[in-house]
Each structure stands twice: as structure tokens, then as C-alpha cells.
Design a protein around this motif. Structure first.
Motif: not given
Length: 301
Positions: A227, A235-236, A240, A244, A253, A257, A264
Motif C-alpha cells: 500500500v 493518500r494512505a 491505518y 489494511w 473499508d 485510502v 483499498l
């Protein structure tokens, strides 16, 4: 410092030589006035004995069996990926009616990720059965290293194939997939060796707990690596990261993202799921190898 080096050198010797002369060699190295030179000479002799023993034992039949076993290991992720896609077909056909039934309660984008996540169960069961059968065959040498390496090479090759298929199924980002698979292979090899060690010590409960917790940790790390490389921490958010893998496996989700729902799953595709079932396969194989060999050694004694 000398004792760990002596143990490492002794581990290179074939088992028969180590059991018969190991104590004498260890005592000689421990009392040596030239430890560095003697350790190097002993390591060279150990490696030569190991290689000569393998050359003597490698008949054409055994070489053919080893090649077929390696091919089987490398084709395993291909078979599991096909099984994953095969399970998707009835779910895709079921998706339309299910969407109509649950539309008042759920947005239609929620249905397919949840249905997709259900494939983890049947494919993991298949991977476990295949792993146990392959482990009991007794043809996999150095299973804790050979299995993750062979599987990792194949998964990385599948992920690097051109889009739209099958590379896109593994996230469509070859660099991220390659790094994630590399982390998975290294972590799974270390985990499999640790599980094997505890099994040989008779600590089966500790081996199961380690396999479960360690397997989740390795998969979580591999998913995070993918990721971060494919999407980026902007962005991610890295905070978090622990979520994931569970999100990728369950389809739940809530904006991990870009702050948007369901992004995601569109990013990671089936890569976390395939690595999950490959982990199940590897640990099942390693677990099947140990009891059989221990029982054979007890019978031969």
C-alpha cells in the motif's frame, strides 16, 4: 562469541558426522590457539562433506523427484489463484440477486467486496489440505526455506505480468507487489523455521500460537509495504496500516485510502488474499513434515 560460531560450523556437517564426531570437533575448536584459522578450515571441511554427501545421494530418480517437487511448489500459487477466481464466478452470479435484496440497507458497492472476502475460507481450506499432503510426501527438503522462496518467485512473476490480467489482479503495481512478496517470503521463512523448531521441541501449542500470530504479522507487513509503495503515505496514512490487511480480507473499508470507502479493495485486489492462503499452505506443509520425520527417526532408533 566463539561458542555460537562453533555451533554454526557444526550445523554445516552432515547429521551422521555431527552426531559421531561433533563433541570432539567442538572441543578441539574451543581449545584451539588459532581459533579463526581453525574455524575457517573446519567450516570448509564441513561444507565439502555436505556437498560430497549430496552428490553421492543424488541419483537420477531423486533429481527427477526434486525437480517435480520444485515445479509443484512453484505452481501452487497459480493453482490457488485459479481456485480463487473459480470461487469468484458463482459469487459474481449471486451478486445481482443479493444486491437487490440488501439494497435498502447497503450501498451496492459494499456487496461484492464482502462476497469476495468469503473466498478466503474455501481457498484456505484447500491450501491447508494441499500443504499437509505435500508435507507428508517427504520430498521437500529444507521446507521452511524452499517453500516460501518457490512460492514468492511465482507470485512475484504473476504480479509482474502485463495488465489487464493477471498482473492487475495483484494490484497492477509490479514494484509494490515485488517488495511485498519479498517481505512475505523472508518473513514466512523465518516464521516457518521458528514454528518447526518449537514442533521439534514438542511445544505444539506454542507452535500453533506462533504460527497464527506470526502469520498475521507477516501478512500485515507485506500488505503495508504494498500500500505504501503503490499509493503513498499521503493518500494512505501510516496510522491505518494495521487495518489494511483485515480490511482487504473482509471487504470492510470505511475510508482507509483517500478518505473514500472501498478504495483499498480497488488498490490491493487479491494480493493479500493470495499471500494469506500461501501462508496457510507453507505452515501446513512445514507442520506436516516434522511429525513424520520425528516418527521415522524414532522407529529407526
Amino acid at each position: 562469541m566463539r561458542a555460537p560460531l562453533i555451533r554454526a560450523v557444526l550445523a554445516v556437517y552432515p547429521a551422521a558426522i555431527r552426531e559421531r564426531y561433533g563433541d570432539e570437533i567442538a572441543a578441539m575448536l574451543h581449545d584451539s590457539p588459532r581459533p579463526g584459522r581453525d574455524l575457517a578450515d573446519t567450516a570448509w571441511c564441513a561444507l565439502r562433506d555436505r556437498l560430497s554427501q549430496r552428490r553421492a545421494a543424488m541419483t537420477p530418480a531423486r533429481a527427477r523427484a526434486a525437480a517435480l517437487t520444485l515445479l509443484w511448489l512453484m505452481l501452487t500459487p497459480v493453482g490457488l489463484s485459479v481456485a480463487w477466481i473459480f470461487c469468484l464466478l458463482p459469487l459474481a452470479m449471486l451478486g445481482g440477486p443479493v444486491m437487490e435484496l440488501v439494497a435498502p440497507a447497503l450501498h451496492h458497492h459494499q456487496v461484492m467486496p464482502i462476497l469476495l472476502s468469503l473466498q478466503v475460507l474455501p481457498v484456505s481450506w484447500l491450501a491447508h489440505r494441499l500443504g499437509r499432503a505435500t508435507g507428508r510426501s517427504g520430498r521437500v527438503g529444507v521446507a521452511w526455506l524452499a517453500v516460501p522462496l518457490a512460492i514468492g518467485v511465482t507470485v512475484a512473476a504473476l504480479a509482474a505480468l502485463p495488465d489487464p490480467w493477471p498482473g492487475d489482479l495483484f494490484g497492477g503495481h509490479p514494484a509494490g507487489s515485488g517488495a511485498a512478496v519479498l517481505c512475505w517470503a523472508a518473513g514466512t521463512a523465518v516464521l516457518a523455521r521458528a514454528v518447526r523448531t518449537r514442533q521439534r521441541q514438542g511445544r505444539r501449542r506454542a507452535a500453533r500460537v506462533l504460527a497464527l500470530a506470526g502469520g498475521f504479522a507477516v501478512l500485515d507487513l507485506a500488505t503495508a509495504v504494498f500500500v505504501l509503495l503503490a499509493v503513498g503515505h499521503a493518500r494512505a496514512p501510516l496510522g491505518y496500516a494495521p487495518l489494511w490487511l483485515p480490511s482487504a480480507l473482509t471487504g470492510v473499508d470505511f475510508g482507509l485510502v483517500d478518505g473514500d470507502r472501498w478504495m483499498l479493495g480497488d488498490t490491493v485486489k487479491i494480493l493479500p488474499g493470495i499471500l494469506t492462503v500461501c501462508t496457510v499452505y507453507t505452515l501446513a506443509l512445514v507442520s506436516a513434515v516434522i511429525p513424520d520425520r520425528a516418527r521415522a527417526e524414532a522407529l529407526s532408533a
